[in-house]
Design an enzyme around this catalytic site. Structure first.
Site: not given
Ligand code: URA
Length: 439
Positions: A82, A161, A168, A183, A187
């Site tokens: 990621h 999320d 947010r 967050s 994932k």
């Molecule tokens: N990327 C994400 O998936 N979540 C965040 O809060 C910030 C960047």
């Protein structure tokens, strides 16, 4: 439990229990709490922070709020990567086939771009016909048969999320360390990863603008991984200048293909080799791929012997993409107009401000402001210089690729602001600042 008591507890800086966190998040995800209470809670977290235990509890609650991908019939140890997002970051397009060509299956779900940060799914759609909307059984079949698949988030991964992130975004609570870390990690955990390589960007083109913040984010995610029983390597990499030269969807795909064929910009190639090496290290679990120089040799070999490229081609073919565009990137979407900026004076490049290059590409139509905006896959910018390069007057600094001639002057002004040439000597920027490990 009462939502207001949980909000008040956080407001007063007291740590929440696992039960309180999971009750609150589950209730909100199911639609049993109004946005205003979730917003108040998010602001309390933003201002008061979270303990390590709270952050882990929040991550796992969000990860379990939807489907959890089980890849155990494909591999007994799934690796994923990621990136926290950057300018010209097309790393996944190279690293996925590179790692898969070494026999490590990769089944990746990626996102689309929003604002100045691009998304892998938009980029790969520059290849005509490439299908990112795969049903779960097709996603698994390709992972099993080919050892490589790249799709959008078709499954219900971490819906909590998704809902909280949207809130947010409109309540000024995005840039909170525990909220960003949970967050991202929720994932990755929901996507079935056992080992996760995190590419944490730092610099003008990244979420994290300074090294201290990037370190704190990387450490928090490594800690979450450790507490959740996942292996994590977090590499903090530079995002003060764009990665590689190309910024813009089809331009980046062309650059990724060039890199898969053994060429490509040196910084981008090195970056991909490092990230891929970390993924192999995790996949090897201390039994294989433990010798860094051997791994490097292997990966360079896979770029040079065409096997990484062949894996990419196989993925494109399997997902309905037009492989002629892979064999001949000139067939990718092309912009109508190009304009090249040249250096007015000679000297050394002291900055190529990533965020300004991203703004120039955005101005040309390469990005989207809201998630439903269309994007122009052909447009963008190619910078021709890196910090530390010596240039002569008249040397090309950047090329603009546009489909609307009227947008060129504004993009050119942004690029002129981005690229600075000085008389003094300037050191090149490092690719990586630090690497953190969960064990
Ligand atoms: N990327 C994400 O998936 N979540 C965040 O809060 C910030 C960047």
């Amino acid at each position: 439990m009462h939502a207001v008591e949980i909000i008040e507890k956080k407001r007063d800086g007291l740590p929440l229990t696992r039960e309180e966190i999971s009750w609150f998040i589950d209730a909100y995800t199911r639609g049993n709490l109004p946005d205003y209470q979730a917003a108040a809670w998010l602001m309390a977290v933003y201002l008061r922070g979270m303990t390590r235990q709270e952050t882990v509890d929040l991550t796992l609650t969000m990860a379990r709020s939807g489907d959890i991908l089980d890849l155990s019939d494909i591999t007994d140890y799934a690796v994923d990567k990621h990136s926290s997002g950057g300018v010209g970051d097309k790393t996944t397009l190279v690293v996925l086939p590179l790692v898969a060509s070494c026999g490590v299956p990769v089944a990746k779900m990626s996102g689309r771009g929003l604002g100045f940060s691009g998304g892998t799914i938009d980029k790969i759609e520059s290849i005509a016909g490439f299908n990112v909307n795969l049903p779960a059984d097709e996603f698994r079949r390709l992972a099993k048969e080919n050892g490589i698949v790249l799709a959008g988030q078709s499954l219900q991964l971490a819906p909590a999320d998704g809902k909280l992130y949207a809130l947010r975004d409109v309540t000024g609570t995005v840039s909170s360390l525990p909220l960003i870390a949970s967050s991202i990690m929720s994932k990755k955990i929901a996507a079935g990863a056992n080992g996760i390589v995190l590419d944490v960007k730092v610099g003008s083109g990244a979420f994290m603008r300074n090294l201290d913040d990037a370190r704190a984010l990387a450490q928090t995610m490594v800690d979450i991984g450790r507490d959740a029983g996942r292996d994590v390597i977090a590499a903090i990499s530079d995002m003060n200048q764009p990665l590689g030269y190309a910024v813009g969807n089809a331009l980046e795909v062309a650059e990724a293909i060039e890199t898969l064929k053994g060429g490509g910009p040196d910084d981008f190639r090195q970056h991909c080799l490092h990230i891929a090496a970390h993924m192999l290290k995790l996949a090897g679990r201390g039994e294989r791929w433990t010798d860094a120089s051997e791994v490097e040799k292997l990966l360079i070999g896979q770029l040079e012997n065409g096997q990484a490229f062949d894996k990419f081609r196989q993925m494109v073919q399997a997902q309905g993409g037009d492989v002629r565009m892979v064999d001949n990137p000139d067939l990718l979407p092309q912009a109508q107009w190009t304009e090249t900026l040249v250096a007015e004076t000679g000297g050394t490049v002291s900055q190529v401000v990533a965020i300004d290059v991203a703004r120039a590409a955005f101005e040309l139509g390469a990005g989207r402001e809201t998630k439903d905006d269309p994007i122009d896959l052909a447009v963008g910018v190619k910078v021709h210089v890196k910090v530390g390069d010596e240039v002569e007057a008249g040397q090309p600094l950047a090329t603009i690729y546009a489909n609307d001639e009227a947008r060129i002057p504004r993009a050119a002004a942004l690029l002129r602001k981005a690229i600075l040439i000085v008389e003094d000597e300037v050191q090149p920027l490092p690719l990586f600042y630090q690497v953190l490990y969960s064990d």
